[in-house]
Enzyme design. Structure first.
Site, PDB file in Angstrom:
ATOM      1  N   ARG A 277       0.903  -1.209   0.045  1.00 18.99           N
ATOM      2  CA  ARG A 277       0.041   0.152  -0.128  1.00 18.99           C
ATOM      3  C   ARG A 277       0.802   1.192   0.020  1.00 18.99           C
ATOM      4  O   ARG A 277       0.588   2.351   0.720  1.00 18.99           O
ATOM      5  CB  ARG A 277      -0.929   0.021   1.223  1.00 18.99           C
ATOM      6  CG  ARG A 277      -1.644  -1.212   1.160  1.00 18.99           C
ATOM      7  CD  ARG A 277      -3.227  -0.508   0.273  1.00 18.99           C
ATOM      8  NE  ARG A 277      -4.082  -1.659   0.455  1.00 18.99           N
ATOM      9  CZ  ARG A 277      -5.224  -1.436   1.234  1.00 18.99           C
ATOM     10  NH1 ARG A 277      -5.475  -0.627   2.083  1.00 18.99           N
ATOM     11  NH2 ARG A 277      -6.105  -2.707   1.307  1.00 18.99           N
TER      12      ARG A 277
ATOM     13  N   ARG B  41      -2.882   6.579   1.191  1.00 20.89           N
ATOM     14  CA  ARG B  41      -3.484   7.663   1.797  1.00 20.89           C
ATOM     15  C   ARG B  41      -2.752   8.310   2.656  1.00 20.89           C
ATOM     16  O   ARG B  41      -3.114   9.293   3.174  1.00 20.89           O
ATOM     17  CB  ARG B  41      -4.817   7.142   2.487  1.00 20.89           C
ATOM     18  CG  ARG B  41      -6.039   6.811   1.644  1.00 20.89           C
ATOM     19  CD  ARG B  41      -7.289   6.197   2.328  1.00 20.89           C
ATOM     20  NE  ARG B  41      -6.754   4.912   2.922  1.00 20.89           N
ATOM     21  CZ  ARG B  41      -7.428   4.228   3.613  1.00 20.89           C
ATOM     22  NH1 ARG B  41      -8.613   4.366   4.128  1.00 20.89           N
ATOM     23  NH2 ARG B  41      -7.051   3.008   4.079  1.00 20.89           N
TER      24      ARG B  41
ATOM     25  N   ARG C 144      -7.529  12.323  -4.325  1.00 20.18           N
ATOM     26  CA  ARG C 144      -8.457  11.871  -3.783  1.00 20.18           C
ATOM     27  C   ARG C 144      -9.533  12.682  -3.441  1.00 20.18           C
ATOM     28  O   ARG C 144     -10.837  12.286  -3.524  1.00 20.18           O
ATOM     29  CB  ARG C 144      -8.172  11.060  -2.497  1.00 20.18           C
ATOM     30  CG  ARG C 144      -8.881   9.800  -2.133  1.00 20.18           C
ATOM     31  CD  ARG C 144      -9.686   8.927  -2.933  1.00 20.18           C
ATOM     32  NE  ARG C 144     -10.523   8.042  -2.068  1.00 20.18           N
ATOM     33  CZ  ARG C 144     -11.935   8.335  -1.943  1.00 20.18           C
ATOM     34  NH1 ARG C 144     -12.360   9.407  -2.508  1.00 20.18           N
ATOM     35  NH2 ARG C 144     -12.500   7.477  -1.213  1.00 20.18           N
TER      36      ARG C 144
ATOM     37  N   ASP D 239      -6.730  -2.250  -7.348  1.00 24.75           N
ATOM     38  CA  ASP D 239      -7.301  -2.852  -6.071  1.00 24.75           C
ATOM     39  C   ASP D 239      -7.809  -4.146  -6.369  1.00 24.75           C
ATOM     40  O   ASP D 239      -7.760  -4.770  -7.545  1.00 24.75           O
ATOM     41  CB  ASP D 239      -8.442  -2.442  -5.539  1.00 24.75           C
ATOM     42  CG  ASP D 239      -8.778  -2.590  -4.016  1.00 24.75           C
ATOM     43  OD1 ASP D 239      -8.149  -2.132  -3.291  1.00 24.75           O
ATOM     44  OD2 ASP D 239      -9.443  -3.597  -3.944  1.00 24.75           O
TER      45      ASP D 239
ATOM     46  N   TYR E 162     -14.910 -11.764  -0.114  1.00 26.28           N
ATOM     47  CA  TYR E 162     -15.827 -10.659  -0.086  1.00 26.28           C
ATOM     48  C   TYR E 162     -16.758 -10.821  -0.922  1.00 26.28           C
ATOM     49  O   TYR E 162     -17.931 -10.032  -0.528  1.00 26.28           O
ATOM     50  CB  TYR E 162     -14.707  -9.445  -0.776  1.00 26.28           C
ATOM     51  CG  TYR E 162     -13.702  -8.920   0.067  1.00 26.28           C
ATOM     52  CD1 TYR E 162     -14.055  -7.912   1.092  1.00 26.28           C
ATOM     53  CD2 TYR E 162     -12.334  -9.028   0.041  1.00 26.28           C
ATOM     54  CE1 TYR E 162     -13.350  -7.358   1.709  1.00 26.28           C
ATOM     55  CE2 TYR E 162     -11.543  -8.256   0.562  1.00 26.28           C
ATOM     56  CZ  TYR E 162     -12.020  -7.460   1.544  1.00 26.28           C
ATOM     57  OH  TYR E 162     -11.016  -6.944   2.494  1.00 26.28           O
TER      58      TYR E 162
HETATM   59  O1  CP3 Z   1       0.223  -1.560  -2.665  1.00 22.35           O
HETATM   60  C1  CP3 Z   1      -0.146  -0.394  -3.099  1.00 22.35           C
HETATM   61  O2  CP3 Z   1       0.172   0.764  -3.311  1.00 22.35           O
HETATM   62  C2  CP3 Z   1      -1.047  -0.617  -4.392  1.00 22.35           C
HETATM   63  C3  CP3 Z   1      -2.525  -0.531  -4.289  1.00 22.35           C
HETATM   64  C4  CP3 Z   1      -3.559  -1.414  -3.482  1.00 22.35           C
HETATM   65  C5  CP3 Z   1      -4.495  -1.057  -3.022  1.00 22.35           C
HETATM   66  N1  CP3 Z   1      -5.188  -2.190  -2.522  1.00 22.35           N
HETATM   67  C6  CP3 Z   1      -4.775   0.277  -3.226  1.00 22.35           C
HETATM   68  C7  CP3 Z   1      -6.186   0.889  -2.030  1.00 22.35           C
HETATM   69  C8  CP3 Z   1      -3.242  -2.968  -3.292  1.00 22.35           C
HETATM   70  C9  CP3 Z   1      -2.168  -3.809  -3.548  1.00 22.35           C
HETATM   71  C10 CP3 Z   1      -4.457  -3.057  -2.561  1.00 22.35           C
HETATM   72  C11 CP3 Z   1      -4.777  -4.447  -2.018  1.00 22.35           C
HETATM   73  C12 CP3 Z   1      -6.087  -4.941  -1.264  1.00 22.35           C
HETATM   74  N2  CP3 Z   1      -7.238  -4.344  -1.644  1.00 22.35           N
HETATM   75  C13 CP3 Z   1      -6.205  -5.863  -0.251  1.00 22.35           C
HETATM   76  C14 CP3 Z   1      -4.948  -7.070  -0.165  1.00 22.35           C
HETATM   77  C15 CP3 Z   1      -3.940  -6.435   0.687  1.00 22.35           C
HETATM   78  C16 CP3 Z   1      -4.582  -6.048   2.175  1.00 22.35           C
HETATM   79  O3  CP3 Z   1      -4.256  -4.895   2.444  1.00 22.35           O
HETATM   80  O4  CP3 Z   1      -4.902  -6.855   2.826  1.00 22.35           O
HETATM   81  C17 CP3 Z   1      -7.535  -6.053  -0.093  1.00 22.35           C
HETATM   82  C18 CP3 Z   1      -8.041  -6.819   1.002  1.00 22.35           C
HETATM   83  C19 CP3 Z   1      -7.980  -4.562  -0.560  1.00 22.35           C
HETATM   84  C20 CP3 Z   1      -9.495  -4.470  -0.481  1.00 22.35           C
HETATM   85  C21 CP3 Z   1      -9.792  -3.048  -0.034  1.00 22.35           C
HETATM   86  N3  CP3 Z   1      -9.570  -1.805  -0.996  1.00 22.35           N
HETATM   87  C22 CP3 Z   1     -10.046  -2.609   1.318  1.00 22.35           C
HETATM   88  C23 CP3 Z   1     -10.337  -3.304   2.392  1.00 22.35           C
HETATM   89  C24 CP3 Z   1      -9.985  -1.112   1.378  1.00 22.35           C
HETATM   90  C25 CP3 Z   1     -10.670  -0.195   2.128  1.00 22.35           C
HETATM   91  C26 CP3 Z   1      -9.906  -0.321   3.571  1.00 22.35           C
HETATM   92  C27 CP3 Z   1      -8.540   0.643   3.076  1.00 22.35           C
HETATM   93  O5  CP3 Z   1      -7.554  -0.069   3.787  1.00 22.35           O
HETATM   94  O6  CP3 Z   1      -8.570   1.565   2.632  1.00 22.35           O
HETATM   95  C28 CP3 Z   1      -9.877  -0.992   0.014  1.00 22.35           C
HETATM   96  C29 CP3 Z   1      -9.548   0.447  -0.705  1.00 22.35           C
HETATM   97  C30 CP3 Z   1      -8.349   0.934  -0.918  1.00 22.35           C
HETATM   98  N4  CP3 Z   1      -7.368  -0.036  -1.951  1.00 22.35           N
HETATM   99  C31 CP3 Z   1      -7.488   2.159  -0.996  1.00 22.35           C
HETATM  100  C32 CP3 Z   1      -6.245   2.233  -1.647  1.00 22.35           C
HETATM  101  C33 CP3 Z   1      -5.079   3.202  -1.747  1.00 22.35           C
HETATM  102  C34 CP3 Z   1      -8.107   3.254  -0.102  1.00 22.35           C
HETATM  103  C35 CP3 Z   1      -9.098   4.033  -1.007  1.00 22.35           C
HETATM  104  C36 CP3 Z   1      -9.219   5.436  -0.494  1.00 22.35           C
HETATM  105  O7  CP3 Z   1      -8.706   6.293  -1.032  1.00 22.35           O
HETATM  106  O8  CP3 Z   1     -10.227   5.634   0.101  1.00 22.35           O
END
Ligand code: CP3
Length: 343
Positions: free
Chosen positions: A25, A29, A38, A74, A150
């Site tokens: 990640r 954010r 964003r 994502d 999910y």
């Molecule tokens: O690593 C990186 O920088 C690449 C981008 C990336 C995102 N999500 C961007 C994101 C990656 C590799 C993911 C993987 C992801 N997404 C996983 C597996 C890894 C983990 O963290 O367990 C999972 C389970 C998700 C599903 C997901 N997407 C959730 C649970 C959420 C909301 C909660 C949270 O942590 O934000 C997201 C949204 C998300 N994915 C955001 C980002 C930057 C936030 C979105 C926002 O700006 O509001």
């Protein structure tokens, strides 16, 4: 090979001057540059705009000396083309119509991802061009079990009672869903490699909720299917299973080149269990980056020592938290850079 080849060399079991470092990640954010974009776009708008997704992937590379870039996207992105609609804006993922029946599973599509996820591959092509061979580009996907979790739960969950009641009540329905997800994710990763990804990470964030026996039946075979397809393309793979520390031998059986560990395992102990040839990634508790500078430095150095210097990709044990102070990320990365295997 990119000019900075520490990550790819380490993934292939070759020696390096110091362990490579990137953060799960890392695009997101905790960066004000991301927050600024964003504020004007929804998360999915950012994912669907190749130029913006490329820009967000580059933001952490401009701020810190990361040894890799990861494409901004994502794990849920391919679901929409499968007919599983979702939103991701407030309070985490929400599936519009959670999959609970065999009739619903039979309607799930295995899409032509080249058409349904074209913007992801376009973003990768742009990113690959922008990186110009400087650092390697990581592609990624969600593992079938986590995507099924999910899709069936409809959101994150505490007990996973919906997917588990399907698992224990109608296992063939869950298996049919997992098959479709495995095929889709395998194709999604292939397209990413074709577009320029040089290594891929498969995220099985929720498979650690399973007993070892259920993991062997409902997670492992589908991870294997995806990873075998990636292997045929000749690029290395990383498998992350959050909470997989209790059955690392089974996690290793999926055949990924790198196993990404969370912070609940002792790194040195995990390496002993997995053997000297298994490359690992991780595993600092993301909350350490909320602590003091001394603590961050000490914990990072200790992690690198227990990783042994070779065969270890430095990372967190899960994604970086949004409230992480930016200077702390800089300190973490610099601490890794100060390590040398040649001293
Ligand atoms: O690593 C990186 O920088 C690449 C981008 C990336 C995102 N999500 C961007 C994101 C990656 C590799 C993911 C993987 C992801 N997404 C996983 C597996 C890894 C983990 O963290 O367990 C999972 C389970 C998700 C599903 C997901 N997407 C959730 C649970 C959420 C909301 C909660 C949270 O942590 O934000 C997201 C949204 C998300 N994915 C955001 C980002 C930057 C936030 C979105 C926002 O700006 O509001």
């Amino acid at each position: 090979m990119p000019r900075n080849d520490r990550l790819l060399r380490t993934a292939r079991g070759e020696s390096v001057d110091r362990p490579p470092v990137w953060l799960m990640r890392q695009a997101g954010r905790y960066m004000h540059e991301y927050q600024a974009l964003r504020a004007r776009h929804s998360f999915l708008e950012l994912c669907r705009d190749p130029a913006l997704a490329c820009e967000i992937s580059l933001q952490p590379l401009r701020a810190f000396d990361m040894d890799a870039a990861i494409i901004f996207s994502d794990i849920l992105i391919p679901l929409e083309g499968m007919g599983i609609g979702f939103s991701l804006d407030h309070g985490g993922p929400k599936i519009h119509e959670p999959i609970r029946t065999g009739a619903q599973v039979s309607k799930v599509i295995v899409p032509v991802v080249r058409e349904t996820c074209d913007y992801v591959y376009e973003a990768i092509s742009l990113l690959s061009e922008a990186l110009d061979g400087e650092v390697p580009l990581i592609g990624f996907g969600g593992a079938p079990f986590t995507l099924a979790a999910y899709s069936v739960e409809g959101s994150g969950s505490k007990n996973y009672e919906n997917i588990k009641s399907m698992m224990y009540g109608e296992p063939e329905v869950l298996q049919a869903l997992l098959e479709k997800l495995a095929e889709t994710v395998a194709r999604h990763l292939c397209e990413q490699v074709e577009a320029g990804a040089e290594i891929v990470q498969l995220f099985d964030t929720w498979a650690g909720e399973l007993s070892p026996e259920d993991y062997e039946e409902f997670a492992l075979p589908y991870q294997k299917r995806v990873l075998e397809t990636v292997r045929e393309l000749g690029v290395p793979s990383i498998l992350y299973v959050k909470g997989g520390g209790g059955f690392l031998d089974i996690v290793a059986a999926a055949g990924a080149d790198v196993i990404s560990l969370d912070w609940r395992v002792d790194l040195a102990e995990a390496r002993r269990q997995l053997g000297p040839d298994q490359v690992v990634q991780g595993n600092l508790d993301p909350c350490v980056l909320l602590g003091t500078a001394d603590e961050i430095r000490d914990r990072t150095e200790a992690m690198i020592r227990s990783g042994g210097g070779q065969g270890h990709i430095v990372n967190l044990g899960h994604g970086i938290l949004p409230m992480t102070p930016r200077e702390h990320v800089g300190l973490f990365v610099e601490t890794v850079q100060d390590q040398s295997n040649n001293e």
